[in-house]
Structures are given as C-alpha cells and as structure tokens.
Design a protein around this motif. Sequence first.
Motif, PDB file in Angstrom:
ATOM      1  N   MET A   1       0.826  -1.314  -0.062  1.00  0.00           N
ATOM      2  CA  MET A   1      -0.065  -0.115  -0.072  1.00  0.00           C
ATOM      3  C   MET A   1       0.868   1.339   0.005  1.00  0.00           C
ATOM      4  N   LYS A   2       0.453   2.217  -0.749  1.00  0.00           N
ATOM      5  CA  LYS A   2       1.070   3.518  -0.951  1.00  0.00           C
ATOM      6  C   LYS A   2       0.758   4.699   0.299  1.00  0.00           C
ATOM      7  N   TYR A   3      -0.308   4.337   1.174  1.00  0.00           N
ATOM      8  CA  TYR A   3      -0.755   5.245   2.083  1.00  0.00           C
ATOM      9  C   TYR A   3      -0.557   4.531   3.476  1.00  0.00           C
ATOM     10  N   PRO A   4      -0.176   5.598   4.600  1.00  0.00           N
ATOM     11  CA  PRO A   4       0.123   4.919   6.130  1.00  0.00           C
ATOM     12  C   PRO A   4      -1.283   4.226   6.519  1.00  0.00           C
ATOM     13  N   GLN A   5      -0.941   3.223   7.305  1.00  0.00           N
ATOM     14  CA  GLN A   5      -2.076   2.355   7.520  1.00  0.00           C
ATOM     15  C   GLN A   5      -3.220   3.105   8.595  1.00  0.00           C
ATOM     16  N   ILE A   6      -4.379   3.152   8.255  1.00  0.00           N
ATOM     17  CA  ILE A   6      -5.549   3.971   8.811  1.00  0.00           C
ATOM     18  C   ILE A   6      -5.620   3.357   9.937  1.00  0.00           C
ATOM     19  N   ASN A   7      -5.889   4.283  11.181  1.00  0.00           N
ATOM     20  CA  ASN A   7      -6.373   3.621  12.619  1.00  0.00           C
ATOM     21  C   ASN A   7      -7.435   2.910  12.465  1.00  0.00           C
ATOM     22  N   GLN A   8      -7.308   1.725  12.988  1.00  0.00           N
ATOM     23  CA  GLN A   8      -8.339   0.695  13.200  1.00  0.00           C
ATOM     24  C   GLN A   8      -9.564   1.069  13.776  1.00  0.00           C
ATOM     25  N   ASP A   9      -9.634   1.934  14.449  1.00  0.00           N
ATOM     26  CA  ASP A   9     -10.781   2.471  15.287  1.00  0.00           C
ATOM     27  C   ASP A   9     -11.908   2.922  14.170  1.00  0.00           C
ATOM     28  N   LEU A  10     -11.430   3.326  13.254  1.00  0.00           N
ATOM     29  CA  LEU A  10     -12.487   3.591  12.019  1.00  0.00           C
ATOM     30  C   LEU A  10     -13.446   2.282  11.738  1.00  0.00           C
ATOM     31  N   VAL A 184     -13.171  12.223   6.268  1.00  0.00           N
ATOM     32  CA  VAL A 184     -13.148  13.543   5.884  1.00  0.00           C
ATOM     33  C   VAL A 184     -11.634  14.040   5.586  1.00  0.00           C
ATOM     34  N   GLU A 185     -10.713  13.358   6.459  1.00  0.00           N
ATOM     35  CA  GLU A 185      -9.423  13.780   6.485  1.00  0.00           C
ATOM     36  C   GLU A 185      -8.901  13.232   5.296  1.00  0.00           C
ATOM     37  N   LEU A 186      -9.120  11.998   5.064  1.00  0.00           N
ATOM     38  CA  LEU A 186      -8.612  11.111   3.752  1.00  0.00           C
ATOM     39  C   LEU A 186      -9.100  11.849   2.547  1.00  0.00           C
ATOM     40  N   THR A 187     -10.230  12.200   2.619  1.00  0.00           N
ATOM     41  CA  THR A 187     -10.876  13.140   1.243  1.00  0.00           C
ATOM     42  C   THR A 187      -9.883  14.376   1.089  1.00  0.00           C
ATOM     43  N   LYS A 188      -9.937  14.984   2.164  1.00  0.00           N
ATOM     44  CA  LYS A 188      -8.998  16.166   2.158  1.00  0.00           C
ATOM     45  C   LYS A 188      -7.636  15.985   1.471  1.00  0.00           C
ATOM     46  N   LYS A 189      -6.913  14.818   1.847  1.00  0.00           N
ATOM     47  CA  LYS A 189      -5.682  14.423   1.186  1.00  0.00           C
ATOM     48  C   LYS A 189      -5.812  14.190  -0.150  1.00  0.00           C
ATOM     49  N   ALA A 190      -6.705  13.546  -0.730  1.00  0.00           N
ATOM     50  CA  ALA A 190      -7.110  13.288  -2.155  1.00  0.00           C
ATOM     51  C   ALA A 190      -7.211  14.701  -2.604  1.00  0.00           C
ATOM     52  N   CYS A 191      -8.033  15.559  -2.040  1.00  0.00           N
ATOM     53  CA  CYS A 191      -8.203  16.651  -2.510  1.00  0.00           C
ATOM     54  C   CYS A 191      -7.094  17.659  -2.690  1.00  0.00           C
ATOM     55  N   GLY A 192      -5.912  17.598  -1.815  1.00  0.00           N
ATOM     56  CA  GLY A 192      -5.028  18.237  -1.619  1.00  0.00           C
ATOM     57  C   GLY A 192      -3.859  17.821  -2.850  1.00  0.00           C
ATOM     58  N   ILE A 193      -3.775  16.726  -3.047  1.00  0.00           N
ATOM     59  CA  ILE A 193      -3.047  16.004  -3.947  1.00  0.00           C
ATOM     60  C   ILE A 193      -3.654  16.513  -5.456  1.00  0.00           C
TER      61      ILE A 193
END
Length: 429
Positions: A1-10, A184-193
């Motif tokens: 995976m190219k992205y850091p592991q997402i917190n399992q709490d989600l 929301v934060e993951l979507t923001k990251k996609a928007c920033g790229i």
Amino acid sequence: MKYPQINQDLFILNRKNFIKELKDNSLAIFQSQDEFPRSGDQNFVFKQNPDLFYLTGIDQEQTILLLYPDCPNPLYRQVLFLRQTNDYIKVWEGYKYTKEQAKATSGIESIFWLEDFDNILHSIVNYADNIYLNTNENDRYAHTVPYRDIRFIEQMRSKYPLHHYERSAPIMRGLRAVKSDVEVELTKKACGITRDAFERVLKFIKPGVKEYEIEAEIIHEFIRQGGTGHAYTPIIASGHNANILHYIDNNQECKAGDVILFDFGAEYANYNADMSRSVPVNGKFTQRQKDVYNAVLHVMKEATKLLVTGTVWNTYHEQVGEIMTEQLVNLGLLSTADVKNQNPAWPAYKKYFMHGTSHHLGIDVHDFAGRYTSFAAGNILTVEPGIYIPEEGLGIRLENNILITATGNIDLMADIPVEAAEIEDIMNG
C-alpha cells in the motif's frame, strides 16, 4: 500500500454501526472484489470492494468478512478470512497480509486463512435465523456480469435454502453516506493531491501540447504524493472535445484560442477527489469564454449555498436549474420565450446543461447513498455545473467537493484556483 495504515478505530466503529442495524441472531458475510483479467496472463490492478474496505480496512483480494454478533461461539462473532501466502506468492507477488497485520489493520481478533471459511461457516450458520448478503445496489450500476457477490448468493441459497436472507446494501447505503472525521481527512488528502496536480498542469499548458501529455503530468503528481492513481478515468478535453461529457480519448493537440475542460481527481487510501476546471490553452480567456466561465462559476457558488442539512435532491436540482436558466438567458443562449414555452419534463436549460449538479463522494466516486434521502451532516457532495455550446466549440465545467456540517458547509477544494483571473495569473506567471 502507498498510504500509511489507517487507524483501526474507524473500521471497529463502522462494524459496530453496521451490527446495530442487523436483526437479532443474524449473520452477515462480505466478499472482496473479483480479480478481472486484463490480457492472456495479466489481471487489472485490484480494487477492493468498497463495503468490505469500509468494514475492515483490508485492501487485498480473496478476503471474506463474517459477522455474527449473537454467535454461540464467541470466537466466530467477527471473523476475517485471508488468502494464505506462500514462498511462491512472496517471490512473484510480494506483500500479503499476515494474520498479525490484518488484526492490526482491522481490529478483528479472529483471523483465519480462506481455506477454513467453508468449515467455519457450516459450523455456525445453522444457528442463525437470518443471513445478510451483499450486492452492488448503486443506482448507477447495471448488473451484467455475475461477479463474486452474485455467485456467492447462488452458492448460499443452494447450500442453505431454508434460511431467511436479507440485504446488507440498504444498511450500507445509510452508513456510508455520512462520513466520519477520519474519512473527511482522507478525502481532504485526495483533494490536496488533486490541487497540486492542477497547479502543476497550469504551468505546463501551452499551445501545441497534447491532451495525453497533460494527463501524464497529472498522474506523475498523483503517484509522487502517494496517491493510488486516478479516482476515475481522467477527462482532458480541449476545444470541441469538451462537449463530449465523458471524453476520455485525451489524444488531441491543444490549440491557441481553445479552452481545455479538465475532470480528474486523485484516489488516496481508497477515498476520492472529483474536480473539474476549464482553462484557456494560451493562458488568456476571450471575453466570450470568460462570460460563459463566470456564468458557470456563479451557478456553482449559488448551488453550493443550497447544500445544507435537510435539502432534498429534486428540490435542489430544480433550484439549480432556475439559477442556470437565468445565466443562459443573460448569455443569449436562451430567450424568455424559450423559457416560457419549455417542457417541464425537459426544461430549456437542459439544452446546454444536461447532467446533474451533484453526487455523493467517498470510497466510490459516485458514492453509495440514498437518492431520496435529504442531505445530512457528514455528507460529501460534488457541485459541478456546466455550460456546453457545440456550435461555439466551447464547454465549461467547474466542480468542487463540499462537506455538509450541522452549521453549514465546507468547501474541501476552496484552496484550488477557480476564479478566471487567478487561473490566468498562474498560467502567465
């Protein structure tokens, strides 16, 4: 995976919310996506089933999730089944989840290899009253291929014909539409790229450049920043091509005096951005191009104001249609007589703006949500009006991604240039 592991709490929270909606003594099963052949000896790049990812965070083929919260054996109340790796797979394919890694990713304690699925299921399924199975119920999907979920339903009904079967999709439709803070934060990251890729191409465009050269600049930036790639096949439509709504050939030369319509977005950690912009090839809009551009921008801004909790789909699109109609009259594309005599089933503005204004956005670009459900806090929607004038060789579309909150909305693309003067300044800077 190219992205850091997402917190399992989600994923723990997502499963908890799903389980709340199950009938008593119910078992639910989710399958990973199929691997689809690309050629004689290759598959397409794997894309995880969005529902399975939403509930587990597992981004790997041949994965099954079993949920049975009332199971008499506590070991099998939440179970994840994985493809077992071996020395051959390690050499030829590389990374696969270990049980420990899958546990850390998903928060599920009971991890088994896929070969154990049939025996474990059979040992508990007859104690369940209901079996929830999943299919793709996205309104935009037309079923023509018997994909893994469909085949699995047939197998289950054959093996266990007297059980009561339920659909998981209506539950997922309600859950996935409302995004958590992490989503929301993951979507923001996609928007920033996506923003950085757009600003990159603004400095790259000049007369004579090919559409596919621009596409190459975009994917370069996506991959450089750890994006998975394109959220969808990008549209780089110059001149007359902009009037083809889903133009993806991207093989023409961009000529001075034309406008390029972009529609692209980055995918990051399975979450997506979706942006449209329209820019002049030579760095300067003509007055007519600018007038049409500003009309579309006005509609986008006014439509964005309407995205609040409680807004209803049909009412929203009718209101946007009225705003667009006014702009088209101002541009001389419609007359007052056209509007007065219009067919209510196909209003006059549809001649120049024939697609919808918004769709939900998330793990799917056209995300799973209720068409007849009013907008709610936590929804992320696009706003994407356009004006298409084939006789002028001009098409303008602008699109941002909007998060609805309890106190209003937030434009997740507010930092991406959109004013005509700002676009020109960057291109000529």
